[in-house]
Write a protein that holds these residues in place. Structure first.
Motif, PDB file in Angstrom:
ATOM      1  N   THR A 112      50.544  40.395  66.090  1.00 38.42           N
ATOM      2  CA  THR A 112      49.552  39.812  66.992  1.00 38.42           C
ATOM      3  C   THR A 112      48.521  40.864  67.375  1.00 38.42           C
ATOM      4  O   THR A 112      48.706  42.058  67.165  1.00 38.42           O
ATOM      5  CB  THR A 112      50.210  39.292  68.276  1.00 38.42           C
ATOM      6  N   GLY A 113      47.432  40.397  67.989  1.00 44.12           N
ATOM      7  CA  GLY A 113      46.422  41.297  68.522  1.00 44.12           C
ATOM      8  C   GLY A 113      45.608  40.596  69.591  1.00 44.12           C
ATOM      9  O   GLY A 113      45.397  39.374  69.532  1.00 44.12           O
ATOM     10  N   HIS A 114      45.166  41.370  70.579  1.00 38.90           N
ATOM     11  CA  HIS A 114      44.302  40.799  71.608  1.00 38.90           C
ATOM     12  C   HIS A 114      43.534  41.897  72.339  1.00 38.90           C
ATOM     13  O   HIS A 114      44.123  42.886  72.800  1.00 38.90           O
ATOM     14  CB  HIS A 114      45.100  40.003  72.644  1.00 38.90           C
ATOM     15  N   THR A 115      42.228  41.710  72.390  1.00 34.08           N
ATOM     16  CA  THR A 115      41.345  42.454  73.282  1.00 34.08           C
ATOM     17  C   THR A 115      40.254  41.478  73.693  1.00 34.08           C
ATOM     18  O   THR A 115      40.091  40.410  73.091  1.00 34.08           O
ATOM     19  CB  THR A 115      40.702  43.682  72.600  1.00 34.08           C
ATOM     20  N   SER A 116      39.483  41.854  74.706  1.00 29.08           N
ATOM     21  CA  SER A 116      38.390  40.974  75.130  1.00 29.08           C
ATOM     22  C   SER A 116      37.369  40.823  74.018  1.00 29.08           C
ATOM     23  O   SER A 116      36.732  39.771  73.878  1.00 29.08           O
ATOM     24  CB  SER A 116      37.730  41.544  76.391  1.00 29.08           C
ATOM     25  N   GLU A 117      37.194  41.856  73.224  1.00 26.06           N
ATOM     26  CA  GLU A 117      36.239  41.793  72.111  1.00 26.06           C
ATOM     27  C   GLU A 117      36.759  40.940  70.972  1.00 26.06           C
ATOM     28  O   GLU A 117      36.034  40.107  70.415  1.00 26.06           O
ATOM     29  CB  GLU A 117      35.955  43.205  71.595  1.00 26.06           C
ATOM     30  N   ALA A 118      38.033  41.115  70.621  1.00 26.78           N
ATOM     31  CA  ALA A 118      38.596  40.448  69.444  1.00 26.78           C
ATOM     32  C   ALA A 118      39.096  39.042  69.736  1.00 26.78           C
ATOM     33  O   ALA A 118      39.206  38.223  68.821  1.00 26.78           O
ATOM     34  CB  ALA A 118      39.743  41.291  68.883  1.00 26.78           C
ATOM     35  N   GLY A 119      39.396  38.732  71.002  1.00 25.39           N
ATOM     36  CA  GLY A 119      40.060  37.479  71.307  1.00 25.39           C
ATOM     37  C   GLY A 119      41.527  37.566  70.913  1.00 25.39           C
ATOM     38  O   GLY A 119      42.075  38.652  70.732  1.00 25.39           O
ATOM     39  N   TYR A 120      42.173  36.411  70.772  1.00 27.94           N
ATOM     40  CA  TYR A 120      43.580  36.366  70.395  1.00 27.94           C
ATOM     41  C   TYR A 120      43.692  36.200  68.873  1.00 27.94           C
ATOM     42  O   TYR A 120      43.131  35.251  68.302  1.00 27.94           O
ATOM     43  CB  TYR A 120      44.290  35.214  71.107  1.00 27.94           C
ATOM     44  N   CYS A 121      44.392  37.117  68.231  1.00 31.69           N
ATOM     45  CA  CYS A 121      44.475  37.149  66.774  1.00 31.69           C
ATOM     46  C   CYS A 121      45.938  37.137  66.338  1.00 31.69           C
ATOM     47  O   CYS A 121      46.819  37.592  67.065  1.00 31.69           O
ATOM     48  CB  CYS A 121      43.795  38.409  66.224  1.00 31.69           C
ATOM     49  N   LEU A 122      46.177  36.655  65.132  1.00 34.86           N
ATOM     50  CA  LEU A 122      47.531  36.638  64.598  1.00 34.86           C
ATOM     51  C   LEU A 122      47.478  36.696  63.075  1.00 34.86           C
ATOM     52  O   LEU A 122      46.824  35.869  62.431  1.00 34.86           O
ATOM     53  CB  LEU A 122      48.272  35.374  65.040  1.00 34.86           C
ATOM     54  N   LEU A 123      48.156  37.693  62.537  1.00 35.35           N
ATOM     55  CA  LEU A 123      48.411  37.785  61.099  1.00 35.35           C
ATOM     56  C   LEU A 123      49.858  37.382  60.896  1.00 35.35           C
ATOM     57  O   LEU A 123      50.768  38.038  61.421  1.00 35.35           O
ATOM     58  CB  LEU A 123      48.163  39.211  60.603  1.00 35.35           C
ATOM     59  N   SER A 124      50.087  36.290  60.184  1.00 34.35           N
ATOM     60  CA  SER A 124      51.442  35.747  60.072  1.00 34.35           C
ATOM     61  C   SER A 124      51.813  35.531  58.606  1.00 34.35           C
ATOM     62  O   SER A 124      50.950  35.438  57.733  1.00 34.35           O
ATOM     63  CB  SER A 124      51.561  34.421  60.835  1.00 34.35           C
ATOM     64  N   SER A 125      53.117  35.440  58.376  1.00 27.51           N
ATOM     65  CA  SER A 125      53.617  35.146  57.035  1.00 27.51           C
ATOM     66  C   SER A 125      54.940  34.416  57.153  1.00 27.51           C
ATOM     67  O   SER A 125      55.713  34.641  58.090  1.00 27.51           O
ATOM     68  CB  SER A 125      53.794  36.433  56.232  1.00 27.51           C
ATOM     69  N   ALA A 126      55.181  33.532  56.192  1.00 30.29           N
ATOM     70  CA  ALA A 126      56.428  32.771  56.156  1.00 30.29           C
ATOM     71  C   ALA A 126      56.832  32.556  54.717  1.00 30.29           C
ATOM     72  O   ALA A 126      55.986  32.509  53.819  1.00 30.29           O
ATOM     73  CB  ALA A 126      56.252  31.422  56.870  1.00 30.29           C
ATOM     74  N   GLU A 163      47.167  32.988  73.544  1.00 29.86           N
ATOM     75  CA  GLU A 163      48.353  33.362  72.790  1.00 29.86           C
ATOM     76  C   GLU A 163      48.997  32.136  72.154  1.00 29.86           C
ATOM     77  O   GLU A 163      49.425  32.167  70.995  1.00 29.86           O
ATOM     78  CB  GLU A 163      49.341  34.066  73.731  1.00 29.86           C
ATOM     79  N   ARG A 164      49.058  31.056  72.916  1.00 28.06           N
ATOM     80  CA  ARG A 164      49.670  29.839  72.391  1.00 28.06           C
ATOM     81  C   ARG A 164      48.816  29.225  71.290  1.00 28.06           C
ATOM     82  O   ARG A 164      49.342  28.763  70.271  1.00 28.06           O
ATOM     83  CB  ARG A 164      49.871  28.834  73.521  1.00 28.06           C
ATOM     84  N   GLN A 165      47.489  29.226  71.487  1.00 30.20           N
ATOM     85  CA  GLN A 165      46.627  28.566  70.507  1.00 30.20           C
ATOM     86  C   GLN A 165      46.642  29.287  69.168  1.00 30.20           C
ATOM     87  O   GLN A 165      46.611  28.651  68.113  1.00 30.20           O
ATOM     88  CB  GLN A 165      45.191  28.485  71.038  1.00 30.20           C
ATOM     89  N   ARG A 166      46.698  30.626  69.192  1.00 29.88           N
ATOM     90  CA  ARG A 166      46.728  31.338  67.907  1.00 29.88           C
ATOM     91  C   ARG A 166      48.023  31.020  67.154  1.00 29.88           C
ATOM     92  O   ARG A 166      48.038  30.955  65.922  1.00 29.88           O
ATOM     93  CB  ARG A 166      46.591  32.839  68.126  1.00 29.88           C
ATOM     94  N   ALA A 167      49.116  30.804  67.911  1.00 33.83           N
ATOM     95  CA  ALA A 167      50.370  30.429  67.270  1.00 33.83           C
ATOM     96  C   ALA A 167      50.294  29.009  66.727  1.00 33.83           C
ATOM     97  O   ALA A 167      50.736  28.734  65.597  1.00 33.83           O
ATOM     98  CB  ALA A 167      51.532  30.566  68.247  1.00 33.83           C
ATOM     99  N   ASP A 168      49.741  28.086  67.508  1.00 33.54           N
ATOM    100  CA  ASP A 168      49.588  26.694  67.064  1.00 33.54           C
ATOM    101  C   ASP A 168      48.739  26.615  65.799  1.00 33.54           C
ATOM    102  O   ASP A 168      49.096  25.930  64.831  1.00 33.54           O
ATOM    103  CB  ASP A 168      48.940  25.849  68.159  1.00 33.54           C
ATOM    104  N   ASP A 169      47.601  27.295  65.818  1.00 31.42           N
ATOM    105  CA  ASP A 169      46.684  27.239  64.685  1.00 31.42           C
ATOM    106  C   ASP A 169      47.306  27.868  63.442  1.00 31.42           C
ATOM    107  O   ASP A 169      47.153  27.351  62.321  1.00 31.42           O
ATOM    108  CB  ASP A 169      45.377  27.963  65.023  1.00 31.42           C
TER     109      ASP A 169
END
Length: 402
Positions: A245-259, A276-282
């Motif tokens: 995951t990642g988050h700063t005011s500049e970057a917003g909420y980010c997620l690099l995921s794999s399954a 945080e929830r929306q990046r997981a949902d998306d």
């Protein structure tokens, strides 16, 4: 004269000539386990707010869906995946060991510790911890302090470590990324893209699976402080095993995921989301869409012949060709039978060939586009023939070249 000499020898060597002229068999995909009707694929569930996003097939690197995938964005703490990659590479090269004692320097503590606004691991300042524990503090707890401490241990300074990060990023193929720190807090000239992060995720899984496995650990304890992994998908879907995951005011909420589900693995990156929830949902929506509408097939196995080809000047007249690694391909469900394989080989193959030596390339296309390819290697060695056979083959090579 050339014709008379060849004609005189035809009766004796006719079989050899026919064998030389016979076309090599074209490879064909292994039979599908069950024929399925093509599925009409709906549009990918695009995140509504994200600045950029991507869904990539791990096996082939094929982009299944995405938007603004080459747009430069701030990576926030996803930067630490690049840091993990460098540390893992230096471990493999024998420069460091997992038992190294890593110092939590005053700089690392001051710029990334508990007194800052960012995430921290909690290792005590001016004390050491095992490198493996420091890695987990970075990967699981997203500790900025641990990232700086690791950078200093590996390269002497964070600035020198950033140069290593950029060198390794270039090797991976991350053409639109540049790193200036090991943790991902905002800095001028520190950027990446969704596409580059997907490439990084693939490389981490492929090259350093042991280090990658830290990313699926749900919590980690340092001293009296236990912190959870911020990747909510680890609790939602058992097929998800990373990444960051990642988050700063500049970057917003980010997620690099794999399954991974069966043989199929997907990598998704969602950048600049709203929570945080929306990046997981998306992210989960993209992964589910990919698994639902695409399928992975194992086309060729190592050690098994894909094709055979005439060999000149060898003790054997033919060489069997195969792949060194399993060749997998992901296609829209129901379109497996439409795959078209082909091989690219030199016009003439001349012995000797070592076992495993690259000889050509096998390609698989769908709708006229190459969606998978791999080197063709010699399944078995072919030794050089004796003097007279080499001389005779040299004549026929010359004859056929005219």
């Amino acid at each position: 004269m050339k014709f008379r000499f060849a004609a005189a020898a035809l009766a004796t060597f006719a079989f050899g000539v026919v064998s030389a002229q016979a076309p090599a068999p074209q490879p064909a995909p292994a039979p599908a386990t069950a024929a399925a009707a093509p599925v009409q694929i709906p549009p990918a569930p695009a995140p509504a707010v994200s600045k950029s996003w991507i869904l990539m097939d791990y096996a082939t690197g094929q982009v299944l869906a995405g938007e603004n995938i080459h747009e430069r964005v701030a990576p926030a703490s996803i930067t630490k995946v690049m840091t993990s990659y460098v540390v893992a590479a230096e471990l493999k090269n024998g420069k460091i060991t997992r038992d190294d004692q890593v110092m939590m320097s005053e700089r690392a503590w001051r710029e990334g510790g508990a007194g800052t606004d960012g995430s921290y691991s909690g290792f005590p300042v001016n004390q050491t911890a095992r490198l493996e524990d420091m890695e987990k503090g970075m990967a699981i707890q997203s500790g900025n302090d641990a990232a700086i401490a690791l950078a200093e241990h590996v390269a002497g300074s964070e600035e020198a470590f950033a140069a290593l990060m950029n060198n390794y990023a270039a090797q991976i193929g991350m053409k639109d990324s540049h790193f200036v720190n090991a943790h991902g807090l905002p800095a001028e000239g520190h950027y990446t893209t969704a596409y580059d992060l997907a490439l990084l995720g693939r490389a981490m899984v492929r090259d350093y699976p042991e280090t990658y496995a830290y990313n699926k650990i749900r919590e980690f304890r340092v001293g009296n402080i236990t912190q959870p992994n911020r990747n909510l998908l680890l609790w939602r879907d058992p097929s998800v095993d990373g990444i960051k995951t990642g988050h700063t005011s500049e970057a917003g909420y980010c997620l690099l995921s794999s399954a991974q589900r069966g043989d199929q693995r997907l990598v998704a990156a969602v950048m600049g989301d709203v929570s945080e929830r929306q990046r997981a949902d998306d992210s989960l929506a993209l992964l589910n869409w990919g698994f639902r509408f695409f399928e992975t097939h194992r086309l060729y196995e190592p050690g098994k012949a894909v094709a055979q080809q005439k060999v000149w000047k060898g003790k054997a007249d033919e060489v069997q060709l195969g792949v060194a690694q399993p060749l997998l391909v992901s296609v829209p469900r129901g379109r497996y039978e439409e795959l078209k394989p082909s091989i690219d080989l030199p016009k003439q193959l001349v012995a000797p060939f070592k076992q495993g030596q690259a000889v050509g390339t096998v390609k698989v296309t769908l709708d006229g586009k190459v969606i998978a390819q791999a080197p063709l290697v010699a399944v078995q060695a072919v030794e050089e023939a004796g003097f007279f056979k080499r001389l005779w083959d040299a004549f026929w090579m010359w004859w056929k070249s005219e």
